[in-house]
Design an enzyme around this catalytic site. Sequence first.
Site, PDB file in Angstrom:
ATOM      1  CE  LYS A  60      -3.139  -2.884  -0.055  1.00  0.00           C
ATOM      2  NZ  LYS A  60      -2.178  -3.979  -0.240  1.00  0.00           N
ATOM      3  N   GLY A 124       9.093 -20.785  16.666  1.00  0.00           N
ATOM      4  CA  GLY A 124       8.426 -21.634  17.646  1.00  0.00           C
ATOM      5  C   GLY A 124       8.028 -22.971  17.062  1.00  0.00           C
ATOM      6  CB  VAL A 195      -5.019  -9.433  -4.376  1.00  0.00           C
ATOM      7  CG1 VAL A 195      -4.682  -8.168  -3.601  1.00  0.00           C
ATOM      8  CG2 VAL A 195      -6.507  -9.750  -4.244  1.00  0.00           C
ATOM      9  CB  ILE A 196       0.064 -10.464  -5.130  1.00  0.00           C
ATOM     10  CG1 ILE A 196      -0.253 -10.725  -3.652  1.00  0.00           C
ATOM     11  CG2 ILE A 196       1.546 -10.128  -5.286  1.00  0.00           C
ATOM     12  CD1 ILE A 196       0.405 -11.962  -3.090  1.00  0.00           C
ATOM     13  CD  GLU A 215      -5.434 -15.787 -13.945  1.00  0.00           C
ATOM     14  OE1 GLU A 215      -5.741 -16.972 -13.701  1.00  0.00           O
ATOM     15  OE2 GLU A 215      -4.839 -15.052 -13.117  1.00  0.00           O
ATOM     16  NE  ARG A 284       1.025 -15.674   1.248  1.00  0.00           N
ATOM     17  CZ  ARG A 284       2.265 -15.182   1.210  1.00  0.00           C
ATOM     18  NH1 ARG A 284       2.726 -14.602   0.113  1.00  0.00           N
ATOM     19  NH2 ARG A 284       3.058 -15.272   2.253  1.00  0.00           N
ATOM     20  CG  ASP A 324      -2.704 -16.333   5.122  1.00  0.00           C
ATOM     21  OD1 ASP A 324      -3.844 -15.872   5.273  1.00  0.00           O
ATOM     22  OD2 ASP A 324      -1.807 -15.749   4.488  1.00  0.00           O
ATOM     23  CB  ALA A 332      -4.467  -9.113   7.001  1.00  0.00           C
ATOM     24  CG  HIS A 456     -24.951  16.328  -1.535  1.00  0.00           C
ATOM     25  ND1 HIS A 456     -24.748  15.572  -2.668  1.00  0.00           N
ATOM     26  CD2 HIS A 456     -24.985  17.624  -1.947  1.00  0.00           C
ATOM     27  CE1 HIS A 456     -24.693  16.377  -3.718  1.00  0.00           C
ATOM     28  NE2 HIS A 456     -24.833  17.644  -3.306  1.00  0.00           N
TER      29      HIS A 456
END
Length: 477
Positions: A60, A124, A195-196, A215, A284, A324, A332, A456
């Site tokens: 962004k 972890g 999107v990416i 695509e 992903r 994810d 997100a 308005h």
Amino acid sequence: MATGNAFDVVVIGAGPGGYIAAIRAAQLGFSTACIDEWKNEKGGPAPGGTCTNVGCIPSKALLQSSENFEDAGHHFADHGIGMANLTIDVAKMMARKKTVVKQNNDGIIYLFKKNKVRFFHGRGSFVKKGEDGYEIAVAGTRAEALTARHVIVATGSNPRALPGAAFDEKAILSNDGALAIDHVPKTLGIVGSGVIGLEMGSVWRRLGAEVTILEALPAFLGAVDTQIAVEAHKAFARQGLRIVLGVKITGVDSHGEGVSVAYTDAAGSAQTLACEKLIVSIGRVPNTIGLGAGAVGLALDERGFVTVDDDCKTNLEDVWAIGDVVRGPMLAHKAEEEGVAVAERIAGQKPHVDFNTVPWVIYTSPEIAWVGQTEQQLKAAGRDYRAGTFPFMANGRARALGDTTGMVKVLADAKTDEILGVHMIGPMVSELIAEAGVAMEFRASAEDIGRICHAHPSLSEATKEAALAVDKRALNF
């Protein structure tokens, strides 16, 4: 639970889902720890996951910088503002992006301190299940052993590579490399128009690159309402994005001069795309390698996702998974909602996350946003519905902005008038979609929105007018 390294809740991963889950658990009175291995350039902690470090936030920042550049070069003159000798300093643009990312990293660390969440910097993984809970190892600058009554897995996802074309982040780029290009490439290829792909293609096209998007699917933006997708395709084509549909990649060759992509087009003809750099954005994969799932018998599905039920419970008692790394949209804000819900379920509450009211946004220009069902989904389900649309070209605020591309579309049940979906393409629709989400959460009707007074002039009036148009009574079109 006892003090030291024993906790009520341990969250593995500090992306949007993980850090929010940790904060909410701490707010509910649980002793909480969060583990995350992301590092900044100096090797220090960089919580926030893919979203903050190489995803939502930096993209962004670059989208805003590139949009400013395009406005200055092509649109400021309409306002009587002259710009001579316009230049782009890519290094400075990237430095600003890094600053924005660091501000978000630092903000999460501050929130951990504020909410008394213990943060451990490292990777972890499960070690074993003991009498006092799960033993979690932290492999970092300093090895740690934690014990948790409840564990929330929020390890996120990684970019999927093309077979036989591994990411080198120099010529063949993931989202990480796409956000760190140090100059404007003359030619840029992108595999995947999601999107990416669209956002990164927009950034570098605005700055002067010749961009071609390949695509595989025969339709553009297949998950988007067809009417909106058609409008988007026209807008991007006018801007100079070349989008080739129905492609089958047959080979990728990275060489000193750049990258060559061999493919067959929708007609079955062999084609070659030569480009300086290639961004691959074909989806992903869940990040579960190194989690130690086998050590405790945590079930993964055939694609590597952690298996969960509707409440994000895994097959193990007191082990949860969100974001994810589990089923559902890789967004997100979906991860955040699941993180809050899991923390509250641990506390005995009964929260609910409805995927149908999770908004989707593509931050191109024009922006694309939607929530709920598309017209093609309603047709496939045999649902009787009515549709209302209103174009931004008839909106006074959009005219004043000089950005009248697009529309708002409202879909409502033909009998009850309940809103079933809202779809938008145009200026700032990433903000406008929130009203639709609120309306759907409260099971509002199209008439409800149509009878609410909107300021308005404002872009939000387009939503009101589209809702009125469901009953064929739009006032300004």
